[in-house]
Design a protein around this motif. Sequence first.
Motif, PDB file in Angstrom:
ATOM      1  N   TYR A 496       0.824  -1.206   0.000  1.00  0.00           N
ATOM      2  CA  TYR A 496       0.000   0.000   0.000  1.00  0.00           C
ATOM      3  C   TYR A 496       0.864   1.264   0.000  1.00  0.00           C
ATOM      4  N   ALA A 497       1.961   1.223   0.735  1.00  0.00           N
ATOM      5  CA  ALA A 497       2.863   2.385   0.773  1.00  0.00           C
ATOM      6  C   ALA A 497       3.456   2.663  -0.606  1.00  0.00           C
ATOM      7  N   ASP A 498       3.821   1.600  -1.323  1.00  0.00           N
ATOM      8  CA  ASP A 498       4.306   1.774  -2.702  1.00  0.00           C
ATOM      9  C   ASP A 498       3.241   2.437  -3.562  1.00  0.00           C
ATOM     10  N   GLU A 499       2.002   1.995  -3.412  1.00  0.00           N
ATOM     11  CA  GLU A 499       0.901   2.581  -4.178  1.00  0.00           C
ATOM     12  C   GLU A 499       0.741   4.063  -3.845  1.00  0.00           C
ATOM     13  N   VAL A 500       0.846   4.391  -2.571  1.00  0.00           N
ATOM     14  CA  VAL A 500       0.699   5.793  -2.149  1.00  0.00           C
ATOM     15  C   VAL A 500       1.734   6.672  -2.831  1.00  0.00           C
ATOM     16  N   MET A 501       2.979   6.232  -2.815  1.00  0.00           N
ATOM     17  CA  MET A 501       4.049   7.040  -3.408  1.00  0.00           C
ATOM     18  C   MET A 501       3.899   7.140  -4.926  1.00  0.00           C
ATOM     19  N   LYS A 502       3.503   6.048  -5.578  1.00  0.00           N
ATOM     20  CA  LYS A 502       3.295   6.089  -7.027  1.00  0.00           C
ATOM     21  C   LYS A 502       2.117   6.997  -7.382  1.00  0.00           C
ATOM     22  N   ASP A 503       1.028   6.877  -6.616  1.00  0.00           N
ATOM     23  CA  ASP A 503      -0.137   7.735  -6.860  1.00  0.00           C
ATOM     24  C   ASP A 503       0.236   9.210  -6.715  1.00  0.00           C
ATOM     25  N   ASP A 504       1.045   9.512  -5.712  1.00  0.00           N
ATOM     26  CA  ASP A 504       1.454  10.904  -5.488  1.00  0.00           C
ATOM     27  C   ASP A 504       2.331  11.407  -6.630  1.00  0.00           C
ATOM     28  N   ALA A 505       3.241  10.558  -7.090  1.00  0.00           N
ATOM     29  CA  ALA A 505       4.121  10.962  -8.187  1.00  0.00           C
ATOM     30  C   ALA A 505       3.322  11.232  -9.453  1.00  0.00           C
ATOM     31  N   LEU A 506       2.338  10.362  -9.740  1.00  0.00           N
ATOM     32  CA  LEU A 506       1.501  10.558 -10.920  1.00  0.00           C
ATOM     33  C   LEU A 506       0.672  11.826 -10.811  1.00  0.00           C
ATOM     34  N   GLU A 507       0.137  12.082  -9.606  1.00  0.00           N
ATOM     35  CA  GLU A 507      -0.684  13.283  -9.408  1.00  0.00           C
ATOM     36  C   GLU A 507       0.146  14.547  -9.593  1.00  0.00           C
ATOM     37  N   ARG A 508       1.357  14.542  -9.063  1.00  0.00           N
ATOM     38  CA  ARG A 508       2.214  15.721  -9.205  1.00  0.00           C
ATOM     39  C   ARG A 508       2.568  15.953 -10.678  1.00  0.00           C
ATOM     40  N   PHE A 509       2.817  14.863 -11.403  1.00  0.00           N
ATOM     41  CA  PHE A 509       3.131  14.998 -12.816  1.00  0.00           C
ATOM     42  C   PHE A 509       1.940  15.564 -13.581  1.00  0.00           C
TER      43      PHE A 509
END
Length: 532
Positions: A496-509
């Motif tokens: 879940y933590a991996d998903e959180v960081m990936k989701d955040d990176a995609l949102e920022r992009f």
Amino acid sequence: MDSQTFKDAAISSIDEITNYFDTIAERPVVSTVTPGYLRKLLPHSAPQEGEAWPLIQSDIESKIMPGLTHWQHPSFHAFFPCASSYPGILGELYSAALSGACFNWICSPAVTELETIVLDWLAKALGLPECFLSTGRTRGGGVIQGSASEAVLTAMVAAREKYLRETVPEGLGEREREDVLAGKRGRMVALGSSGAHSSTKKAAVILGLRFETIPVAAEDGYALTGEKLRGKLKELRERGLEPFYLTVTLGTTDVCAVDDFRGIAEVLEEDRKERERKGGRGEVWVHVDNAYAGAALVCSEVQEQTDIKVVEQFHSFDMNMHKWLLTNFDASCLFVRDRSWFVQALTINQAVYNNDASEGGLVTDYREWQIPLGRRFRSLKIWFVLRTYGIKGLQEYIRKGIKLGEEFADMLRSRKDMFEILTGPSFALVVFRMGGNSEEDCTMWTRSLCEKINTSRKMWVTPTVLDGKYAIRFMTGVRTTEKEHVERAFRSIVGYADEVMKDDALERFANESPREWEAEDMKMETESEDGD
């Protein structure tokens, strides 16, 4: 329902209950229903004609189970445990069968006497000083309350009345005395640390008394210290207020901190002597709230670590067997150093209660030790649990939960790139958060992680906030939890933590504007031309 029908229904119910525990891990931890779901499933009024038990029983699985969060689930890591065991269930069954109000000894002598005896057993198992035993020189003893909140309220009532007896002069006329009491109550203050349970503030609100918080800090492990207490007492006395009650804690709600009992006792003794030197009277009542972690005192190493013998200098002590000691709710065990403090504060006599045993002072009447009048036969389930598991069995259970917490903390430490432990492991509780480049990232990611964990329904955790830091509490004290469940939980949390960081990176992009892209492209072209 006649005896044979009851017997058949009981056998069927026991079968269903044992199957529930055998298969509980297959259920989602948290209920998935929406508010008001049950009203849509049940009739608008009770049936006019009685229904057969099989029909009633079938509604447990179809209508009630979907609306339950399963506190005995091995993946329940939220709050603190709410214990259940087969001996405890049998105790509840017998208690229901042998029903009575049992407020006086004469109402059912065995109800009173068994409670006195098993609470003495418990006090000895927890390593409590002799003053909290019914056979002790101070005539103390224990009483079973419904919850730790009820115990706090009971203790605060006794503390208030004791303080008023000590500080209001005798010989006043009735009206003058009422005026003095009213003025005194307006200046009396109950105290608790910012880590203490909200029940202390709630009790003060119920009693119409002031409440003040003593802040705790990370550098002290979020424990109340003697120095912090000294500062608050000085401040209150300078304001003309009169502190009369303090809750100290073994195992605070957020982080399972243990207050500095010895330092607090020393400060209060200094305060008492200083007040006596100036002609003042009245001491601060200290109530020790051990609702959850007090169960760990069955282990000798915990008794030593917490310096538990110091509580001999305090007034009351409460722990919940229904949290972490395998006894079904409700079984909050409140001990007092001198029973007369309860009796003087809570005795209201009516002729209907009179009997020779009570009037002769030969027995304990527990109605004088609690807020309600009537009471259930709750000591049966404690008796059954203590006899079935024995002290060694309870110690093994507590040590298992503590070890699982330590192992979970080790798992977090293996991923320092992802997680930060804020407190613990302490009494099977670890408080952690996600790491990040900024405090804003840590908070946002940890909040998202907590939401992902809980919406999965595969496990349940609870959040907290420490000094503005959003964090997750992970508890490993449930009876059914084993190492395999903790390992599975950790793997899921990492995912879940991996998903959180990936989701955040995609949102920022995605949130970057075209102008920002153009500016970056132009910068790269300029750098390229300069290079040529």
